[in-house]
Design an enzyme around this catalytic site. Structure first.
Site, PDB file in Angstrom:
ATOM      1  N   ASN A 330       0.841  -1.196   0.000  1.00  0.00           N
ATOM      2  CA  ASN A 330       0.000   0.000   0.000  1.00  0.00           C
ATOM      3  C   ASN A 330       0.878   1.250   0.000  1.00  0.00           C
ATOM      4  OD1 ASN A 330      -2.285   1.563   0.002  1.00  0.00           O
ATOM      5  ND2 ASN A 330      -3.180   0.657   1.840  1.00  0.00           N
ATOM      6  N   HIS A 365      -8.316   3.218   9.097  1.00  0.00           N
ATOM      7  CA  HIS A 365      -8.939   1.977   8.648  1.00  0.00           C
ATOM      8  C   HIS A 365     -10.285   1.726   9.304  1.00  0.00           C
ATOM      9  CE1 HIS A 365      -4.942   0.876   7.019  1.00  0.00           C
ATOM     10  NE2 HIS A 365      -5.632   0.100   6.217  1.00  0.00           N
TER      11      HIS A 365
END
Length: 475
Positions: A330, A365
């Site tokens: 990521n 998240h």
């Protein structure tokens, strides 16, 4: 508009029923596939050499919003419109000395609201909803505000800084363009504007091997597109083969010995990672095809396609240390965390920059306890890996053989122990995460915590590593 959405939804339902695939996945993948024909029209029909910037911005923004409405509907798109609207107003009205702070706080509040809504409506579910583009948009609005703050400081030499507020059309185009809206990745505002006006493709003088300057223009996109596309297809095939035989819950099944559980953890980890690889490589392929992925030429005149690179598969799978793995996973999110958190904290802050970055990543998240178990353990692992490398690395540099032995040992250790933290992420609940850890008697966690907190000879911090030491697990 309503009739178009209804027709699209009817076809998606038919496909979902025919192939027994969840409707949210059919809807999402169908819209992603549209990136290629729409990208062809955008690249060739609206090439920047013969199309005004306004037309390109309007075209890309309109299609992005349309895809969002088809995928998520009006009700879920409202929070995204609200967040970008307020953040743009702050760019206009707040002083540049503080706008970045207000923007990231407000954006994190918005994404938190989205996560809470998801937990209420789909607790421990993995249905694809608006939270994915919302999370990407948090990165974009905050990066823009930080770039504007950088541009207001005379001592700033940051390449991606902005010296003036972008227009409303540029801002919405950056956030809602059709080729990155659904699944990212994030680039900076400056990189995006250079792509829209074609300046990233303009002829660039570089030095060739003979010492003479050579001029390069628009490069071939064939290999950057085909390579990432084929890679994404290989990854989805691997995922589909493994997930049917080894579901996630297999890692917390009670009947395995520790060696068997380690093997199962590796297999399950592979099919989880390949799911992410598929999406990231696929959207990288689309953006390379359109041209956004092109980052210019290096000193040797070779084209660099790194603007939309979100995963370095071989570095993740064969990384020799924890930081190398995390910075290859990521990628654009790791860069975001570095730019808005790691490099921005004042000296002697109560928490280390590394721990603050892990905490921000966890909040970004969502709020499932498994996320925090994952990132807490990962933070300790990152610090422990740095100390152990400084303690041991130089002892294995005497010959090629010892270097290879060191690489094999560290790669195996890194991949295995990373699973211990990473599997808490998809397990979501604290109960399942702690249950998984208990099968290993919590030994990996205890070891990395002790290495982190206890002084080791020769492991003192070194200076000058700021830009490289942030490695954040971003699932």
């Amino acid at each position: 508009m309503a009739s178009l959405i209804a027709m699209f939804e009817s076809n998606v339902q038919a496909l979902s029923k025919q192939y027994a695939v969840p409707i949210d996945q059919v809807r999402f993948l169908t819209l992603l596939l549209l990136g290629y024909p729409l990208g062809a029209l955008y690249r060739y029909g609206l090439h920047p050499s013969r199309t005004s910037l306004t037309v390109r911005h309007v075209f890309s923004t309109s299609l992005g919003i349309l895809l969002g409405l088809l995928c998520f509907g009006w009700s879920q798109m409202f929070l995204l419109f609200f967040m970008t609207g307020v953040c743009y107003a702050m760019l206009l009205w707040l002083p540049t000395t503080v706008v970045h702070l207000y923007t990231i706080v407000f954006a994190m509040v918005c994404v938190s609201m989205g996560h809470v809504y998801r937990m209420i409506t789909d607790y421990e579910g993995w249905n694809i909803d608006f939270s994915v583009p919302l999370m990407v948009m948090v990165q974009r609005v905050s990066l823009t505000a930080f770039a504007l703050n950088d541009g207001s400081r005379a001592d700033s030499d940051i390449e991606q800084k902005l010296t003036e507020v972008p227009s409303l059309l540029e801002y919405w185009s950056y956030n809602y363009n059709f080729h990155t809206f659904l699944a990212g990745p994030t680039c900076t505002m400056k990189e995006y504007l250079n792509f829209v006006d074609g300046s990233n493709f303009k002829a660039t003088p570089t030095q060739n091997d003979g010492g003479k300057e050579k001029t390069h223009g628009e490069p071939s996109f064939f290999f950057p597109v085909i390579g990432t596309l084929l890679g994404s297809l290989v990854c989805i095939v691997i995922h589909l083969i493994l997930v049917a035989r080894f579901p996630l819950t297999e890692i917390i099944a009670p009947h395995y010995s520790i060696p068997q559980r380690v093997l199962i953890s590796h297999i399950v980890g592979l099919h989880i990672r390949t799911r992410y690889y598929f999406i990231w490589l696929f959207v990288e392929s689309i953006n390379n095809y359109i041209g956004l992925g092109f980052g210019g030429y290096d000193k040797e005149g070779k084209p660099v396609w790194d603007v939309c690179k979100n995963i370095k598969v071989f570095d993740v799978e064969l990384g020799t240390n924890y930081r190398a793995v995390m910075t290859a996973w990521n990628v654009t999110t790791s860069l975001w965390l570095r730019r808005v958190c790691y490099e921005r904290l004042p000296p002697k802050f109560i928490l280390s920059p590394n721990m603050c970055s892990w905490l921000l990543s966890a909040m970004w998240h969502g709020f499932y306890p498994g996320y925090y178990l994952c990132f807490l353990c990962g933070g300790f692992m990152n610090e422990a890996a740095r100390k152990m490398r400084r303690l041991l690395h130089h002892h294995f540099q005497g010959s090629v053989v010892t270097k290879r032995v060191y690489d094999v040992i560290t790669t195996t250790t890194t991949v295995t122990i990373n699973l211990y933290a990473a599997h808490c992420f998809p397990l979501l609940s604290a109960e399942n995460g702690l249950k998984y850890w208990s099968y290993f008697y919590y030994v990996p966690l205890i070891v990395v915590v002790l290495i982190t907190v206890l002084p080791l000879p020769g492991s003192g911090d070194r200076k000058g590593k700021l830009a490289h030491n942030v490695g954040v697990a971003t699932q």
